[in-house]
Design a protein around this motif. Structure first.
Motif, PDB file in Angstrom:
ATOM      1  N   LYS A  90       0.825  -1.208   0.000  1.00 36.29           N
ATOM      2  CA  LYS A  90       0.000   0.000   0.000  1.00 36.29           C
ATOM      3  C   LYS A  90       0.859   1.258   0.000  1.00 36.29           C
ATOM      4  CE  LYS A  90      -4.134   1.901   0.631  1.00 36.29           C
ATOM      5  NZ  LYS A  90      -5.126   1.871  -0.392  1.00 36.29           N
ATOM      6  N   SER A  91       1.868   1.302   0.858  1.00 31.37           N
ATOM      7  CA  SER A  91       2.695   2.508   0.929  1.00 31.37           C
ATOM      8  C   SER A  91       3.516   2.672  -0.337  1.00 31.37           C
ATOM      9  CB  SER A  91       3.595   2.477   2.159  1.00 31.37           C
ATOM     10  OG  SER A  91       4.507   1.411   2.073  1.00 31.37           O
ATOM     11  N   LYS A 116       2.701   1.658  -3.268  1.00 29.27           N
ATOM     12  CA  LYS A 116       1.777   2.037  -4.338  1.00 29.27           C
ATOM     13  C   LYS A 116       1.493   3.538  -4.286  1.00 29.27           C
ATOM     14  CE  LYS A 116      -2.756   0.889  -6.217  1.00 29.27           C
ATOM     15  NZ  LYS A 116      -3.940   0.038  -6.089  1.00 29.27           N
ATOM     16  N   GLU A 117       1.292   4.082  -3.104  1.00 29.45           N
ATOM     17  CA  GLU A 117       1.018   5.515  -2.975  1.00 29.45           C
ATOM     18  C   GLU A 117       2.250   6.347  -3.335  1.00 29.45           C
ATOM     19  OE1 GLU A 117      -1.998   6.690  -2.703  1.00 29.45           O
ATOM     20  OE2 GLU A 117      -2.637   4.600  -2.647  1.00 29.45           O
ATOM     21  N   LYS A 118       3.429   5.885  -2.956  1.00 26.66           N
ATOM     22  CA  LYS A 118       4.665   6.593  -3.338  1.00 26.66           C
ATOM     23  C   LYS A 118       4.834   6.576  -4.845  1.00 26.66           C
ATOM     24  CE  LYS A 118       7.148   5.455   0.894  1.00 26.66           C
ATOM     25  NZ  LYS A 118       8.207   4.604   1.470  1.00 26.66           N
ATOM     26  N   THR A 119       4.566   5.417  -5.439  1.00 23.67           N
ATOM     27  CA  THR A 119       4.686   5.291  -6.892  1.00 23.67           C
ATOM     28  C   THR A 119       3.685   6.202  -7.585  1.00 23.67           C
ATOM     29  OG1 THR A 119       5.441   3.012  -6.685  1.00 23.67           O
ATOM     30  CG2 THR A 119       4.567   3.670  -8.813  1.00 23.67           C
ATOM     31  N   ARG A 120       2.451   6.246  -7.072  1.00 25.50           N
ATOM     32  CA  ARG A 120       1.436   7.121  -7.660  1.00 25.50           C
ATOM     33  C   ARG A 120       1.908   8.578  -7.651  1.00 25.50           C
ATOM     34  NH1 ARG A 120      -3.924   7.164  -8.799  1.00 25.50           N
ATOM     35  NH2 ARG A 120      -4.280   5.100  -7.954  1.00 25.50           N
ATOM     36  N   ALA A 121       2.511   9.026  -6.553  1.00 22.00           N
ATOM     37  CA  ALA A 121       2.991  10.409  -6.465  1.00 22.00           C
ATOM     38  C   ALA A 121       4.088  10.685  -7.487  1.00 22.00           C
ATOM     39  CB  ALA A 121       3.490  10.696  -5.056  1.00 22.00           C
ATOM     40  N   GLN A 163       2.478  10.695 -10.987  1.00 23.77           N
ATOM     41  CA  GLN A 163       1.706  11.933 -11.183  1.00 23.77           C
ATOM     42  C   GLN A 163       2.639  13.089 -11.526  1.00 23.77           C
ATOM     43  OE1 GLN A 163      -0.418  12.226  -7.479  1.00 23.77           O
ATOM     44  NE2 GLN A 163      -2.319  11.452  -8.375  1.00 23.77           N
ATOM     45  N   ASN A 191      -0.014  14.490 -13.863  1.00 23.07           N
ATOM     46  CA  ASN A 191      -1.346  14.131 -13.362  1.00 23.07           C
ATOM     47  C   ASN A 191      -2.392  14.167 -14.473  1.00 23.07           C
ATOM     48  OD1 ASN A 191      -3.002  13.145 -11.346  1.00 23.07           O
ATOM     49  ND2 ASN A 191      -3.641  15.173 -10.666  1.00 23.07           N
ATOM     50  N   TYR A 213       4.793  -2.314  -8.174  1.00 26.05           N
ATOM     51  CA  TYR A 213       4.447  -0.902  -8.284  1.00 26.05           C
ATOM     52  C   TYR A 213       5.725  -0.072  -8.248  1.00 26.05           C
ATOM     53  CZ  TYR A 213      -0.502  -1.807  -7.839  1.00 26.05           C
ATOM     54  OH  TYR A 213      -1.787  -2.224  -8.067  1.00 26.05           O
TER      55      TYR A 213
END
Length: 122
Positions: free
Chosen positions: A35-36, A38-43, A46, A51, A80
């Motif tokens: 989960k963490s 994935k969120e770092k990768t998303r940032a 983006q 974005n 991720y």
């Protein structure tokens, strides 16, 4: 004077008897652990993609983080990482999932171009 225990040698077949407990985390636990990341990768993605959907340019929010190499494709893929993820709008995400053989090389090429353009943020 207390009696001391003798130090017995352990039989070779018993040394690794509990190795089956040292297996990979369960699927539910891997979700929590990923989960963490994935969120770092998303940032990072983006920031790299501005974005916006990589294919049509639709702005976020509501974009899907798509892994180009899926988890079940073998070869250690499916993680991720920024070099394996893109942001896609709902329609393009569904379209990409309709035929991964066609879209995988296209998306990998777009990731490489985006990394060149941004100087390798990812």
């Amino acid at each position: 004077m207390a009696l001391q225990k003798k130090n017995k040698s352990v039989a070779p077949w018993r040394k690794n008897i509990l190795d089956h407990h040292n297996r990979k985390p369960s699927k539910a636990m891997r979700k929590v652990l990923n989960k963490s990341s994935k969120e770092k990768t998303r940032a990072i993605v983006q920031q790299r993609d501005g974005n916006h959907c990589l294919l049509c340019g639709e702005p976020g929010p509501g974009l899907h983080l798509h892994r180009v190499v899926y988890g079940g494709m073998g070869g250690g893929g499916g993680v991720y990482e920024p070099d394996n993820c893109v942001l896609l709008c709902y329609n393009h995400h569904a379209m990409v999932h309709s035929n991964k053989r066609i879209w995988q090389p296209i998306l990998l090429d777009k990731i490489a171009k985006a990394n060149k353009r941004t100087g390798g943020i990812a």
